[in-house]
Design a protein around this motif. Structure first.
Motif, mmCIF file in Angstrom:
data_model
loop_
_atom_site.group_PDB
_atom_site.id
_atom_site.type_symbol
_atom_site.label_atom_id
_atom_site.label_comp_id
_atom_site.label_asym_id
_atom_site.label_seq_id
_atom_site.Cartn_x
_atom_site.Cartn_y
_atom_site.Cartn_z
ATOM 1 N N TYR A 158 3.050 -2.781 3.559
ATOM 2 C CA TYR A 158 4.425 -2.301 3.480
ATOM 3 C C TYR A 158 5.401 -3.455 3.245
ATOM 4 C CZ TYR A 158 8.981 -0.555 4.760
ATOM 5 O OH TYR A 158 10.320 -0.254 4.745
ATOM 6 N N LEU A 159 5.201 -4.542 3.971
ATOM 7 C CA LEU A 159 6.124 -5.676 3.860
ATOM 8 C C LEU A 159 6.062 -6.343 2.491
ATOM 9 C CD1 LEU A 159 5.758 -7.200 7.423
ATOM 10 C CD2 LEU A 159 7.670 -5.867 6.515
ATOM 11 N N SER A 160 4.982 -6.165 1.760
ATOM 12 C CA SER A 160 4.884 -6.758 0.428
ATOM 13 C C SER A 160 5.044 -5.708 -0.675
ATOM 14 C CB SER A 160 3.544 -7.472 0.271
ATOM 15 O OG SER A 160 2.489 -6.540 0.350
ATOM 16 N N SER A 161 5.493 -4.507 -0.321
ATOM 17 C CA SER A 161 5.575 -3.421 -1.304
ATOM 18 C C SER A 161 6.805 -3.551 -2.197
ATOM 19 C CB SER A 161 5.586 -2.068 -0.595
ATOM 20 O OG SER A 161 6.820 -1.876 0.061
ATOM 21 N N TRP A 162 6.694 -2.968 -3.376
ATOM 22 C CA TRP A 162 7.788 -2.975 -4.346
ATOM 23 C C TRP A 162 8.988 -2.192 -3.827
ATOM 24 C CZ3 TRP A 162 10.328 -4.887 -8.187
ATOM 25 C CH2 TRP A 162 11.267 -4.099 -8.848
ATOM 26 N N SER A 163 8.744 -1.023 -3.243
ATOM 27 C CA SER A 163 9.877 -0.199 -2.819
ATOM 28 C C SER A 163 10.682 -0.891 -1.726
ATOM 29 C CB SER A 163 9.416 1.179 -2.359
ATOM 30 O OG SER A 163 8.571 1.082 -1.239
ATOM 31 N N LYS A 164 10.012 -1.584 -0.818
ATOM 32 C CA LYS A 164 10.748 -2.299 0.227
ATOM 33 C C LYS A 164 11.613 -3.384 -0.408
ATOM 34 C CE LYS A 164 10.297 -5.234 4.286
ATOM 35 N NZ LYS A 164 11.184 -6.246 3.790
ATOM 36 N N TYR A 165 11.058 -4.107 -1.336
ATOM 37 C CA TYR A 165 11.804 -5.159 -2.023
ATOM 38 C C TYR A 165 13.004 -4.581 -2.778
ATOM 39 C CZ TYR A 165 12.860 -8.634 -5.602
ATOM 40 O OH TYR A 165 13.499 -9.498 -6.442
ATOM 41 N N ALA A 166 12.771 -3.505 -3.519
ATOM 42 C CA ALA A 166 13.842 -2.898 -4.318
ATOM 43 C C ALA A 166 14.934 -2.320 -3.430
ATOM 44 C CB ALA A 166 13.259 -1.813 -5.221
ATOM 45 N N TYR A 167 14.565 -1.680 -2.338
ATOM 46 C CA TYR A 167 15.571 -1.111 -1.450
ATOM 47 C C TYR A 167 16.353 -2.202 -0.715
ATOM 48 C CZ TYR A 167 14.029 3.631 -2.285
ATOM 49 O OH TYR A 167 13.735 4.833 -2.878
ATOM 50 N N GLU A 168 15.699 -3.301 -0.375
ATOM 51 C CA GLU A 168 16.431 -4.405 0.247
ATOM 52 C C GLU A 168 17.448 -4.993 -0.720
ATOM 53 O OE1 GLU A 168 13.682 -7.231 1.860
ATOM 54 O OE2 GLU A 168 13.346 -6.028 3.651
ATOM 55 N N LEU A 169 17.076 -5.110 -1.994
ATOM 56 C CA LEU A 169 18.030 -5.584 -2.997
ATOM 57 C C LEU A 169 19.197 -4.609 -3.139
ATOM 58 C CD1 LEU A 169 15.965 -7.078 -5.951
ATOM 59 C CD2 LEU A 169 17.569 -8.243 -4.462
ATOM 60 N N THR A 170 18.903 -3.326 -3.156
ATOM 61 C CA THR A 170 19.959 -2.328 -3.273
ATOM 62 C C THR A 170 20.907 -2.415 -2.083
ATOM 63 O OG1 THR A 170 18.456 -0.903 -4.507
ATOM 64 C CG2 THR A 170 20.414 0.126 -3.587
ATOM 65 N N ARG A 171 20.364 -2.583 -0.894
ATOM 66 C CA ARG A 171 21.202 -2.733 0.298
ATOM 67 C C ARG A 171 22.080 -3.964 0.171
ATOM 68 N NH1 ARG A 171 17.954 -4.588 5.030
ATOM 69 N NH2 ARG A 171 18.218 -6.463 3.837
ATOM 70 N N LEU A 172 21.516 -5.072 -0.290
ATOM 71 C CA LEU A 172 22.288 -6.289 -0.482
ATOM 72 C C LEU A 172 23.411 -6.055 -1.493
ATOM 73 C CD1 LEU A 172 22.669 -9.410 -0.147
ATOM 74 C CD2 LEU A 172 21.162 -9.620 -2.123
ATOM 75 N N ASN B 16 0.100 0.090 8.048
ATOM 76 C CA ASN B 16 -0.345 -1.102 7.321
ATOM 77 C C ASN B 16 0.854 -2.023 7.098
ATOM 78 O OD1 ASN B 16 -1.618 -2.979 5.789
ATOM 79 N ND2 ASN B 16 -2.439 -1.555 4.285
ATOM 80 N N PRO B 17 1.201 -2.818 8.116
ATOM 81 C CA PRO B 17 2.409 -3.643 8.014
ATOM 82 C C PRO B 17 2.377 -4.635 6.848
ATOM 83 C CG PRO B 17 1.554 -3.652 10.254
ATOM 84 C CD PRO B 17 0.556 -2.949 9.405
ATOM 85 N N ALA B 18 1.247 -5.231 6.586
ATOM 86 C CA ALA B 18 1.170 -6.238 5.518
ATOM 87 C C ALA B 18 1.434 -5.606 4.152
ATOM 88 C CB ALA B 18 -0.189 -6.922 5.531
#
Length: 149
Positions: A40-54, A36-38
């Motif tokens: 996943y791409l709008s999920s909280w964990s993806k957002y939070a992990y991208e911030l952590t990576r940044l 379910n790409p849509a």
């Protein structure tokens, strides 16, 4: 140059790269992206992990910059240790809070993870302010002329 400061900065940058590739290619995340790409791409964990990576990259480069600036400042070893300790300690607390927040989901009220994030951010901002203060003292000691270094 403080070698441990540079090593910590490079470690954070390397961790950012490893985290990016490790998180994206893990089985559960890759499967969620395929199923379910849509969602996943709008999920909280993806957002939070991208911030952590940044934050890993930003804090890594910030530590590298401090490693280059610390020898330029003719402050006492104690003052430099306080500034460096605030940055390193704040970086560690901030990253722990970021991972904690990512695992527990969005926080709509103050939770322990929020306190850890806030303490880390406060330490980082204090270290930046203290470094600017030390650099301003150096500039003042030079009579307002010349360059750092």
């Amino acid at each position: 140059m403080k070698p441990w400061h540079a090593i910590f900065g490079l470690t954070l940058v390397a961790a950012g790269f490893l985290f990016d590739f490790g998180f994206v290619t893990t089985t559960s995340n890759f499967r969620a992206l395929q199923e379910n790409p849509a969602a996943y791409l709008s999920s909280w964990s993806k957002y939070a992990y991208e911030l952590t990576r940044l934050y890993l990259f930003v804090l890594g480069f910030l530590n590298l910059a401090f490693a280059l600036l610390v020898p330029c400042v003719k402050a006492s070893a104690r003052r430099q240790a306080v500034v460096s300790g605030l940055l390193v300690g704040g970086s560690v607390l901030f990253l722990i809070g970021g991972f904690w927040e990512a695992r527990s989901g969005p926080a709509f009220e103050w939770e322990p993870a929020c306190y850890v994030l806030t303490a880390g951010l406060a330490a980082i901002l204090l270290s930046l302010g203290a470094q600017v203060y030390l650099l301003a003292q150096l500039r003042g000691a030079m009579g307002g002329r010349g360059s750092i270094g």
